[in-house]
Design an enzyme around this catalytic site. Sequence first.
Site, PDB file in Angstrom:
ATOM      1  CD  GLN A 222      71.892   4.699  31.927  1.00 18.30           C
ATOM      2  OE1 GLN A 222      70.899   4.327  31.122  1.00 18.30           O
ATOM      3  NE2 GLN A 222      71.967   5.916  32.185  1.00 18.30           N
TER       4      GLN A 222
ATOM      5  CG  HIS B 167      69.215   4.593  34.716  1.00 17.62           C
ATOM      6  ND1 HIS B 167      68.940   5.776  35.552  1.00 17.62           N
ATOM      7  CD2 HIS B 167      68.725   4.664  33.595  1.00 17.62           C
ATOM      8  CE1 HIS B 167      68.096   6.667  34.949  1.00 17.62           C
ATOM      9  NE2 HIS B 167      68.080   6.127  33.498  1.00 17.62           N
ATOM     10  N   GLY B 168      70.381   5.016  38.731  1.00 22.98           N
ATOM     11  CA  GLY B 168      69.489   5.445  39.664  1.00 22.98           C
ATOM     12  C   GLY B 168      68.818   6.581  39.765  1.00 22.98           C
ATOM     13  CB  ALA B 169      68.322   9.189  37.430  1.00 21.65           C
ATOM     14  CG  HIS B 170      65.944   9.988  34.588  1.00 23.89           C
ATOM     15  ND1 HIS B 170      66.894   9.485  33.662  1.00 23.89           N
ATOM     16  CD2 HIS B 170      66.347  10.853  35.194  1.00 23.89           C
ATOM     17  CE1 HIS B 170      67.716  10.557  33.438  1.00 23.89           C
ATOM     18  NE2 HIS B 170      67.566  11.596  34.378  1.00 23.89           N
TER      19      HIS B 170
ATOM     20  CE1 TYR C 284      62.487   3.949  33.442  1.00 21.89           C
ATOM     21  CE2 TYR C 284      64.335   5.758  33.355  1.00 21.89           C
ATOM     22  CZ  TYR C 284      63.209   5.198  32.643  1.00 21.89           C
ATOM     23  OH  TYR C 284      62.816   5.618  31.621  1.00 21.89           O
TER      24      TYR C 284
ATOM     25  N   PRO D  70      73.771   8.896  28.044  1.00 20.80           N
ATOM     26  CG  PRO D  70      72.805   7.823  29.999  1.00 20.80           C
ATOM     27  CD  PRO D  70      74.036   8.895  29.593  1.00 20.80           C
ATOM     28  CG  MET D  71      70.597  10.264  24.446  1.00 14.57           C
ATOM     29  SD  MET D  71      71.029  11.318  22.978  1.00 14.57           S
ATOM     30  CE  MET D  71      72.575  10.581  22.588  1.00 14.57           C
ATOM     31  CB  THR D  72      66.102   5.209  26.090  1.00 18.07           C
ATOM     32  OG1 THR D  72      66.466   4.900  27.181  1.00 18.07           O
ATOM     33  CG2 THR D  72      65.194   3.848  25.467  1.00 18.07           C
TER      34      THR D  72
END
Length: 231
Positions: free
Chosen positions: A108, A176-179, A181, A31-33
Amino acid sequence: MASYEGIDLSPLFRPITLHDVTLVNRIVMAPMTREKSPGSVPGEDVAAYYRRRAEGGVGLIVTEGTTIDHPAASYHTNIPNLHDPKALAGWKRVCDAVHVAGGRIASQLWHVGAHRVLSGNEPNPGLPPASPSGFKNANDEVGEPMTDADAQSVVDGFARSASAAKNAGFDAVEIHGAHGYLIDQFFWHATNRRVDRWGGGDLAARASFGVEIVKSVRRAVGASFPIIFRF
């Protein structure tokens, strides 16, 4: 390319079946925002973007972060969501385009948590960010800890959006459970100082929020729909 420096790469190009979903190979687009969805609605250009990736032969596409059905989930109006009717119609067009090209696609599911304060162009302006315990910004306390009801509303929002993703035609979802957030904020002692069911002194206790989201999503999408958890 069958190998690289003696490593056998051939498994990457073999099909794999995950429950009811078969991928033509094991290459996954991360995935890429993009922030290319004005009004949080993915348009025809977004469908064309993902269709081209499917035409390129990637086995599974994971979309850009797509915010769940919770009023504080997003920090920018150009980030697509997965709950408004127009956005869901846009994602159906995306899924159809990818499938026509022979690809598979996962959504995602995303809640930005405390990152909401960074933009100034967020949906529902004036709504405070969600975070486990509040946080510091430039040495000032910002935000209030989420109540138990607040946390449960986010869990429920993930489930609703996962169900919406399945109905729109997605082949899987990625949580999304990373970075840094929201879900990730619950994992870390520095950002999760709670002592209720969503926190505690060890990682297992702090992971309870993420675990409950996975369980809720599983109930919403059924036993055979693939769920990916990014951490």
